[in-house]
Write a protein that holds these residues in place. Structure first.
Motif, PDB file in Angstrom:
ATOM      1  N   PHE A  89       4.908  11.711  14.236  1.00 31.53           N
ATOM      2  CA  PHE A  89       5.803  10.843  12.986  1.00 31.53           C
ATOM      3  C   PHE A  89       4.715  10.899  11.804  1.00 31.53           C
ATOM      4  O   PHE A  89       5.931  11.071  10.400  1.00 31.53           O
ATOM      5  N   ILE A  90       3.783  12.018  11.954  1.00 30.08           N
ATOM      6  CA  ILE A  90       2.858  12.340  10.298  1.00 30.08           C
ATOM      7  C   ILE A  90       3.510  13.262  10.422  1.00 30.08           C
ATOM      8  O   ILE A  90       4.052  13.666   9.422  1.00 30.08           O
ATOM      9  N   ARG A  91       3.541  14.270  11.079  1.00 32.09           N
ATOM     10  CA  ARG A  91       4.031  15.312  10.943  1.00 32.09           C
ATOM     11  C   ARG A  91       5.599  15.904  10.575  1.00 32.09           C
ATOM     12  O   ARG A  91       6.313  16.706   9.106  1.00 32.09           O
ATOM     13  N   HIS A  92       6.567  15.049  10.819  1.00 32.07           N
ATOM     14  CA  HIS A  92       8.051  14.450  10.670  1.00 32.07           C
ATOM     15  C   HIS A  92       8.289  14.135   8.828  1.00 32.07           C
ATOM     16  O   HIS A  92       9.049  14.105   8.281  1.00 32.07           O
ATOM     17  N   MET A  93       7.171  13.089   8.717  1.00 35.39           N
ATOM     18  CA  MET A  93       7.010  12.420   7.539  1.00 35.39           C
ATOM     19  C   MET A  93       6.171  13.086   5.940  1.00 35.39           C
ATOM     20  O   MET A  93       7.061  13.004   5.622  1.00 35.39           O
ATOM     21  N   ILE A  94       5.521  13.546   6.852  1.00 35.44           N
ATOM     22  CA  ILE A  94       4.989  14.798   5.317  1.00 35.44           C
ATOM     23  C   ILE A  94       6.057  15.273   4.435  1.00 35.44           C
ATOM     24  O   ILE A  94       6.209  15.440   3.086  1.00 35.44           O
ATOM     25  N   PRO A  95       6.898  15.945   5.150  1.00 32.99           N
ATOM     26  CA  PRO A  95       7.998  16.895   4.324  1.00 32.99           C
ATOM     27  C   PRO A  95       9.468  16.604   3.464  1.00 32.99           C
ATOM     28  O   PRO A  95       9.433  16.818   2.649  1.00 32.99           O
ATOM     29  N   ASN A  96       9.259  15.293   3.525  1.00 30.02           N
ATOM     30  CA  ASN A  96      10.087  13.916   2.668  1.00 30.02           C
ATOM     31  C   ASN A  96       9.621  13.909   1.615  1.00 30.02           C
ATOM     32  O   ASN A  96       9.743  13.676   1.331  1.00 30.02           O
ATOM     33  N   PHE A  97       7.762  14.318   1.345  1.00 30.33           N
ATOM     34  CA  PHE A  97       6.993  13.944   0.409  1.00 30.33           C
ATOM     35  C   PHE A  97       7.176  14.966  -0.638  1.00 30.33           C
ATOM     36  O   PHE A  97       7.575  14.219  -2.191  1.00 30.33           O
ATOM     37  N   ILE A  98       8.148  15.739  -0.458  1.00 31.90           N
ATOM     38  CA  ILE A  98       8.246  17.182  -1.040  1.00 31.90           C
ATOM     39  C   ILE A  98       8.706  16.558  -2.709  1.00 31.90           C
ATOM     40  O   ILE A  98       9.849  16.369  -1.783  1.00 31.90           O
ATOM     41  N   GLY A  99       8.948  16.972  -3.417  1.00 30.71           N
ATOM     42  CA  GLY A  99       9.786  16.401  -4.594  1.00 30.71           C
ATOM     43  C   GLY A  99       9.412  15.035  -5.248  1.00 30.71           C
ATOM     44  O   GLY A  99      10.432  14.357  -5.897  1.00 30.71           O
ATOM     45  N   ARG A 155       1.049  -1.141   0.384  1.00 31.78           N
ATOM     46  CA  ARG A 155       0.242  -0.340  -0.299  1.00 31.78           C
ATOM     47  C   ARG A 155       0.914   0.861   0.139  1.00 31.78           C
ATOM     48  O   ARG A 155       1.917   0.872   0.031  1.00 31.78           O
ATOM     49  N   ASP A 156       0.422   2.526  -0.788  1.00 33.69           N
ATOM     50  CA  ASP A 156       1.139   3.330  -0.585  1.00 33.69           C
ATOM     51  C   ASP A 156       1.370   4.268   0.625  1.00 33.69           C
ATOM     52  O   ASP A 156       0.250   4.144   1.082  1.00 33.69           O
ATOM     53  N   LEU A 157       2.680   4.437   0.863  1.00 31.97           N
ATOM     54  CA  LEU A 157       2.909   5.218   1.887  1.00 31.97           C
ATOM     55  C   LEU A 157       2.404   6.273   2.471  1.00 31.97           C
ATOM     56  O   LEU A 157       2.015   6.378   3.801  1.00 31.97           O
ATOM     57  N   LEU A 158       2.287   7.780   1.453  1.00 34.92           N
ATOM     58  CA  LEU A 158       1.147   8.144   1.655  1.00 34.92           C
ATOM     59  C   LEU A 158      -0.534   8.258   2.252  1.00 34.92           C
ATOM     60  O   LEU A 158      -1.200   8.490   3.351  1.00 34.92           O
ATOM     61  N   VAL A 159      -1.003   7.161   1.144  1.00 36.01           N
ATOM     62  CA  VAL A 159      -2.304   6.332   1.758  1.00 36.01           C
ATOM     63  C   VAL A 159      -2.620   5.868   3.045  1.00 36.01           C
ATOM     64  O   VAL A 159      -3.529   6.517   3.915  1.00 36.01           O
ATOM     65  N   VAL A 160      -1.034   5.285   3.665  1.00 36.00           N
ATOM     66  CA  VAL A 160      -0.985   4.800   5.028  1.00 36.00           C
ATOM     67  C   VAL A 160      -1.442   5.419   6.202  1.00 36.00           C
ATOM     68  O   VAL A 160      -1.840   5.840   6.584  1.00 36.00           O
ATOM     69  N   LEU A 161      -0.308   6.524   5.927  1.00 37.35           N
ATOM     70  CA  LEU A 161      -0.219   7.389   7.250  1.00 37.35           C
ATOM     71  C   LEU A 161      -1.518   8.237   6.960  1.00 37.35           C
ATOM     72  O   LEU A 161      -2.109   8.802   8.317  1.00 37.35           O
ATOM     73  N   LYS A 162      -2.545   8.404   6.403  1.00 42.01           N
ATOM     74  CA  LYS A 162      -4.169   8.996   6.287  1.00 42.01           C
ATOM     75  C   LYS A 162      -4.396   8.375   6.870  1.00 42.01           C
ATOM     76  O   LYS A 162      -5.021   8.224   7.974  1.00 42.01           O
ATOM     77  N   GLU A 163      -4.310   6.710   7.044  1.00 39.62           N
ATOM     78  CA  GLU A 163      -4.878   5.420   7.428  1.00 39.62           C
ATOM     79  C   GLU A 163      -3.984   5.395   8.934  1.00 39.62           C
ATOM     80  O   GLU A 163      -5.108   5.468  10.341  1.00 39.62           O
ATOM     81  N   LEU A 164      -3.458   5.551   9.525  1.00 34.00           N
ATOM     82  CA  LEU A 164      -2.735   5.798  10.676  1.00 34.00           C
ATOM     83  C   LEU A 164      -3.471   6.472  11.531  1.00 34.00           C
ATOM     84  O   LEU A 164      -3.358   7.005  12.275  1.00 34.00           O
ATOM     85  N   HIS A 165      -3.064   8.267  10.583  1.00 35.05           N
ATOM     86  CA  HIS A 165      -4.053   9.267  11.697  1.00 35.05           C
ATOM     87  C   HIS A 165      -5.577   9.001  11.852  1.00 35.05           C
ATOM     88  O   HIS A 165      -5.816   9.365  12.821  1.00 35.05           O
TER      89      HIS A 165
END
Length: 347
Positions: A289-299, A264-274
């Motif tokens: 965890f989510i707040r620090h992971m999210i910036p890593n998706f830029i780019g 499953r996609d990393l960003l979709v799973v973060l939403k489920e984790l939330h």
């Protein structure tokens, strides 16, 4: 090609806009990286940039030859081999040896201190092979990062990382036929799977003086609302380290490809984790965890519903899971454009 800030050479030219973790533009596409530009990257704590490929001896550097692949992949594979050996010895001897843990986990810790792009690591390292052992390494890695993001000092964060690394050691006593069963487990098999928490506690109690490692093995499936196992204890009775390992364990399990589960996609799973943080997981730890992971998706490059592709260029300040996408046809704000959802994120 993607290079670390420290590997940039004067005269390199950016092929993508460079943003901070909060989506603010630092340098524009096409900028030549001189001393002033490098100073800006350092000031804004930019770790990686995309630059034009360089030619060496008439051959171009491969665009996919990322520094993290060259530096981290062998360490990761060694750790997977190491935890597999630790599982084997734990089954035979009923304990884990300190020197084996240090040899397998400590080299990873040294890399954790300099590598901040956790998303790229997970995208690069996540495969179906040796799920149990890869999962242990990932949970150790994520547990360490979460502890650091929570403000814990280095020594305590390494301790949490070790707890994550060993959290599933009790599975060494579970038959492979149950662990790798492609279909649904029956009641007896599911009960045996749950026993891995108690098995892990017994093994680690006889291995280390540190009771926290044992508790993490015992409690990482306990839930804040008291619905977990093995003891169905409520959140206030779950050790803080166990709560961190629970978040790391849940995320790694949800993104992993297994015989009975598609990746499953990393960003979709973060939403489920939330979503589950409101009842099952510690909300403060999960949000950190989510707040620090999210910036890593830029780019990162993404695929949207309908096959459209693009690049994440900015995160929404209040809606983490619907960023601004730049595609060939223009900008797509997922927070307002309901036609699209992210289906996959790429390195």
């Amino acid at each position: 090609m993607r290079v670390h800030f420290r590997d940039v050479q004067p005269g390199d030219r950016l092929t993508q806009d460079t943003f901070t973790d909060y989506g603010l533009l630092v340098l524009s596409k096409g900028a030549v990286l001189d001393d002033h530009a490098l100073s800006r990257l350092h000031q804004h704590q930019i770790d990686y940039v995309e630059i034009e490929r360089r030619a060496f001896g008439g051959s171009a550097v491969e665009e996919n030859a990322l520094p993290i692949q060259a530096n981290f992949r062998p360490l990761y594979q060694d750790a997977v081999t190491g935890i597999e050996s630790i599982f084997g010895k734990a089954l035979e001897e009923g304990k884990v040896h300190e020197e084996d843990l240090k040899e397998s986990f400590q080299p990873l810790v040294e890399n954790f201190k300099t590598e901040r792009d956790v998303v790229s690591l997970l995208l690069m390292l996540n495969s179906q092979d040796d799920y149990t052992y890869q999962h242990s390494v990932q949970v150790g890695m994520l547990s360490y990062y979460i502890a650091r993001w929570m403000g814990w000092d280095e020594q305590e964060s390494v301790r949490v990382g070790k707890a994550g690394f060993l959290h599933d050691i009790g599975k060494c006593r579970i038959p492979d036929a149950i662990l790798n069963k492609p279909g649904k487990l029956n009641d007896e098999e599911y009960k045996e799977i749950q026993n891995h928490s108690r098995y892990g506690y017994e093994i680690l109690e006889s291995s280390f003086d540190d009771h926290v490692l044992s508790l993490a093995a015992l409690q990482h499936h306990e839930r804040m609302n008291g619905t977990g196992y093995p003891n169905r204890i409520p959140g206030e009775q779950i050790h803080p380290v166990s709560r961190i390992v629970a978040v790391a364990d849940t995320y790694s399990a949800m993104i992993s490809s297994r015989v009975y589960q598609k990746k499953r996609d990393l960003l979709v799973v973060l939403k489920e984790l939330h979503r589950v943080s409101f009842s099952e997981l510690d909300p403060e730890i999960t949000y950190t965890f989510i707040r620090h992971m999210i910036p890593n998706f830029i780019g990162k490059k993404v695929e949207l519903t309908g096959g459209l592709t693009g690049t994440i260029i900015m995160n929404h300040p209040t809606d983490f899971f619907h960023p601004l996408i730049q595609s060939d046809s223009g900008f797509i704000d997922l927070s307002t454009d309901v036609r699209y959802e992210i289906t996959q994120v790429y390195v």
